[in-house]
Design a protein around this motif. Structure first.
Motif, mmCIF file in Angstrom:
data_model
loop_
_atom_site.group_PDB
_atom_site.id
_atom_site.type_symbol
_atom_site.label_atom_id
_atom_site.label_comp_id
_atom_site.label_asym_id
_atom_site.label_seq_id
_atom_site.Cartn_x
_atom_site.Cartn_y
_atom_site.Cartn_z
ATOM 1 N N VAL A 306 44.877 44.564 38.407
ATOM 2 C CA VAL A 306 43.439 44.457 38.766
ATOM 3 C C VAL A 306 42.881 43.418 37.898
ATOM 4 C CG1 VAL A 306 41.544 45.480 39.870
ATOM 5 C CG2 VAL A 306 43.671 46.605 40.069
ATOM 6 N N SER A 307 42.251 42.293 38.475
ATOM 7 C CA SER A 307 41.228 41.539 37.465
ATOM 8 C C SER A 307 40.219 40.967 38.371
ATOM 9 C CB SER A 307 42.314 40.487 37.344
ATOM 10 O OG SER A 307 41.945 39.472 36.359
ATOM 11 N N GLU A 308 39.293 40.743 37.695
ATOM 12 C CA GLU A 308 38.006 40.156 38.143
ATOM 13 C C GLU A 308 37.767 38.497 38.009
ATOM 14 O OE1 GLU A 308 33.311 40.193 37.194
ATOM 15 O OE2 GLU A 308 34.343 42.229 37.654
ATOM 16 N N LEU A 321 40.670 29.419 39.879
ATOM 17 C CA LEU A 321 40.097 30.448 39.652
ATOM 18 C C LEU A 321 40.594 31.007 38.131
ATOM 19 C CD1 LEU A 321 41.032 32.344 43.340
ATOM 20 C CD2 LEU A 321 38.909 31.103 42.494
ATOM 21 N N VAL A 322 39.520 31.287 37.620
ATOM 22 C CA VAL A 322 39.548 31.826 36.016
ATOM 23 C C VAL A 322 39.484 33.117 35.914
ATOM 24 C CG1 VAL A 322 38.815 31.691 33.654
ATOM 25 C CG2 VAL A 322 38.673 29.585 35.361
ATOM 26 N N LEU A 323 40.288 33.901 35.727
ATOM 27 C CA LEU A 323 40.206 35.471 35.877
ATOM 28 C C LEU A 323 40.012 35.847 34.512
ATOM 29 C CD1 LEU A 323 43.471 36.094 37.861
ATOM 30 C CD2 LEU A 323 41.332 35.938 38.622
ATOM 31 N N ASP A 324 39.526 37.210 34.597
ATOM 32 C CA ASP A 324 39.359 37.782 33.048
ATOM 33 C C ASP A 324 40.831 38.399 32.679
ATOM 34 O OD1 ASP A 324 39.783 40.116 34.908
ATOM 35 O OD2 ASP A 324 37.917 40.980 34.206
ATOM 36 N N ALA A 325 41.840 38.506 33.270
ATOM 37 C CA ALA A 325 43.200 38.600 32.844
ATOM 38 C C ALA A 325 43.931 37.375 32.252
ATOM 39 C CB ALA A 325 44.040 39.272 33.747
ATOM 40 N N ALA A 326 44.576 37.424 31.340
ATOM 41 C CA ALA A 326 45.302 36.267 30.777
ATOM 42 C C ALA A 326 47.027 36.572 30.419
ATOM 43 C CB ALA A 326 44.606 36.240 29.227
ATOM 44 N N MET A 327 47.470 35.531 29.943
ATOM 45 C CA MET A 327 48.983 35.727 29.515
ATOM 46 C C MET A 327 49.234 36.818 28.598
ATOM 47 S SD MET A 327 49.383 32.265 27.205
ATOM 48 C CE MET A 327 51.033 32.572 26.616
ATOM 49 N N ASN A 328 48.361 37.372 27.778
ATOM 50 C CA ASN A 328 48.510 38.442 26.805
ATOM 51 C C ASN A 328 48.615 39.709 27.815
ATOM 52 O OD1 ASN A 328 45.471 38.310 27.155
ATOM 53 N ND2 ASN A 328 45.713 40.063 25.993
ATOM 54 N N LEU A 379 36.235 32.776 48.096
ATOM 55 C CA LEU A 379 36.658 33.668 46.724
ATOM 56 C C LEU A 379 35.471 33.216 46.040
ATOM 57 C CD1 LEU A 379 40.358 34.037 46.378
ATOM 58 C CD2 LEU A 379 38.738 35.581 46.967
ATOM 59 N N THR A 380 34.746 33.780 44.981
ATOM 60 C CA THR A 380 33.848 33.635 44.194
ATOM 61 C C THR A 380 33.867 34.285 42.937
ATOM 62 O OG1 THR A 380 31.578 32.752 43.934
ATOM 63 C CG2 THR A 380 31.973 34.841 45.142
ATOM 64 N N ALA A 381 33.121 34.009 41.914
ATOM 65 C CA ALA A 381 33.022 34.762 40.544
ATOM 66 C C ALA A 381 32.602 36.286 41.118
ATOM 67 C CB ALA A 381 32.005 34.309 39.830
ATOM 68 N N GLY A 382 33.080 37.342 40.273
ATOM 69 C CA GLY A 382 32.870 38.865 40.432
ATOM 70 C C GLY A 382 33.690 39.498 41.628
ATOM 71 N N GLU A 383 34.562 38.828 42.181
ATOM 72 C CA GLU A 383 35.443 39.362 43.098
ATOM 73 C C GLU A 383 36.480 39.768 42.508
ATOM 74 O OE1 GLU A 383 35.792 38.170 47.068
ATOM 75 O OE2 GLU A 383 34.402 36.365 46.768
ATOM 76 N N LEU A 384 37.055 40.938 42.906
ATOM 77 C CA LEU A 384 38.194 41.529 42.446
ATOM 78 C C LEU A 384 39.520 41.130 43.076
ATOM 79 C CD1 LEU A 384 37.028 45.399 42.264
ATOM 80 C CD2 LEU A 384 37.382 43.821 40.356
ATOM 81 N N MET A 385 40.729 40.809 42.361
ATOM 82 C CA MET A 385 41.858 40.329 42.832
ATOM 83 C C MET A 385 43.007 41.398 42.164
ATOM 84 S SD MET A 385 40.997 37.896 44.329
ATOM 85 C CE MET A 385 42.368 36.696 44.773
ATOM 86 N N CYS A 386 44.159 41.114 42.811
ATOM 87 C CA CYS A 386 45.289 42.390 42.477
ATOM 88 C C CYS A 386 46.455 41.631 42.289
ATOM 89 C CB CYS A 386 45.290 43.321 43.443
ATOM 90 S SG CYS A 386 46.126 44.737 43.152
#
Length: 441
Positions: A306-308, A321-328, A379-386
């Motif tokens: 789960v990422s935002e 879409l820039v997520l708060d999850a990354a390749m790490n 889709l916009t900033a603040g939405e959750l993605m999976c």
């Protein structure tokens, strides 16, 4: 639309549809656990294990979970409770397996670079089977058993030199791979082991790669190994164990398939029963012990990440879409060019789609999850993605590159959720970087 994993579904409430894992709302969960985080379904894991056992156990094929796919202790305990053995590739994995409740005799120790200290620790712990991968390792194991005055059972892993249609980074049984030994090395290794009063070589092992979607390479490899067994028996080396590895492929859902509504989205993926039937058809008169080592096929589809969305960055020719999850947090796209479907936690009202490139914040161009993905125009900033199918080779590969937090793992059991790995923060990691005076050398 391609079907989601059975434990994942949208729940319609107040004119909105929100994603749930079993009976837990992902949106509600994200108010209690900082994004990004991994989340697993206990029911999904138990169901996958049940299907695996139903296929292999009637054929008297033993199952050892390849824990490198996901070694979280809570998941390991569920696997142990279901009666499976375990396949390990390091002494750290052995410690986890024992902590999770596996019997040492049900542990298979694989891996091409076992050190003398690892061999010694595993021997003293009572590990039931060593898969020996080189003449040099055999010599080390003979020395260790002699020093400890302790008997041990082992198999020789052979390289069947089979070409497999899979990613080049996950093939293990082709000519030139580092794993196993050539067929010509087996007889001298058996002769060397026969001189040891403590080392019992009682079979052969193989593993031809991961993400295998055809039984053909298994049949080819088994035929070659069966012919080798016949030659060895004729030279007074009757062997009674065959370890056929794992690598059973799974269907990784991607957004292209998710957006299809016609029959072209459907593909046939082999089941556990398909592989079990193929193994028995290749060895109709085999009277010895057979074993397999599935990993990904048990845990991949039970997990999501789960990422935002941090930013919707307008750009030409494609917005990001820039997520708060990354390749790490999710290495597979960078490492294997893997595709993981990305779906919104809350279904959009509009059916209009836009093409996006999906990226993370790490300062690497490879920090890209997917390109030109069709997702909702809303889709916009603040939405959750999976991210889907994130239960295997995802959390175990996570790291702290760019001094980022190693993210949490959560287990869902019906309507309950439990954090099964706390986030590992930079404060936690910096505690290991304090000065420590060493004794004068």
């Amino acid at each position: 639309m391609t079907q989601l994993p059975p434990q994942l579904h949208y729940l319609h409430h107040d004119q909105l549809s929100t994603l749930c894992l079993e009976n837990v709302s992902i949106k509600q969960l994200a108010t209690q656990v900082d994004t990004p985080f991994y989340c697993y379904s206990k029911a999904g894991l138990v169901n996958n294990i049940s299907a695996c056992k139903a296929a292999f156990e009637p054929e008297n094929i033993h199952i050892h979970y390849a824990m490198k796919a996901n070694s979280n202790l809570s998941l390991l305990r569920i696997v142990a409770e279901q009666g499976l053995g375990v396949d390990i590739v390091s002494i750290g994995e052995m410690q986890r397996a024992l902590n999770a409740g596996f019997n040492a005799q049900d542990i298979v120790f694989s891996g091409v670079g076992k050190t003398t200290s690892e061999l010694t620790a595993a021997l003293r712990a009572g590990v039931g089977q060593f898969n020996v991968e080189s003449k040099e390792e055999l010599s080390a194991l003979i020395s260790v058993t002699s020093e400890c005055q302790q008997s041990v059972s082992a198999l020789i892993r052979v390289n069947p030199e089979i070409t497999v249609d899979t990613h080049k980074n996950i093939t293990t049984g082709a000519k030139g791979n580092k794993f196993g030994v050539s067929f010509n090395d087996v007889l001298p290794m058996l002769a060397a082991a026969k001189q040891s009063p403590f080392l019992n070589i009682n079979g052969l092992a193989m593993h031809i790669g991961s993400q295998i979607h055809s039984v053909a390479p298994y049949l080819d490899a088994i035929a070659k190994i069966r012919a080798l067994l016949n030659r060895l028996e004729a030279q007074d080396y009757p062997l009674t164990h065959l370890d056929l590895g794992g690598g059973f492929g799974i269907q990784y859902r991607d957004n292209q398939a998710l957006n299809k509504t016609d029959s072209t989205a459907a593909q046939h993926y082999l089941t556990f029963a398909d592989f079990a039937n193929a193994i028995k058809s290749a060895l109709p008169d085999w009277q010895g012990r057979l074993s397999v080592e599935p990993g990904r096929s048990l845990v991949a589809d039970i997990g999501v990440m789960v990422s935002e969305i941090t930013y919707r960055k307008e750009s030409q020719p494609t917005p990001f879409l820039v997520l708060d999850a990354a390749m790490n947090d999710l290495m597979r796209p960078a490492l294997y060019q893997a595709n993981h479907a990305l779906i919104p936690v809350q279904q959009p009202r509009s059916s209009l789609l836009t093409q996006y490139d999906i990226v993370g914040p790490v300062c690497e161009s490879t920090d890209t999850f997917a390109k030109s993905v069709q997702l909702s125009s809303e889709l916009t900033a603040g939405e959750l993605m999976c991210f889907l199918d994130a239960g295997a080779y995802c959390a175990v590969m996570s790291n702290s590159y760019n001094s980022r937090t190693i993210i949490a793992e959560v287990l869902v059991d019906d309507n309950q959720a439990h954090v099964i790995r706390e986030p590992i923060t930079q404060t936690d990691l910096m505690a290991f970087e304090q000065h420590r005076r060493l004794a004068k050398i």
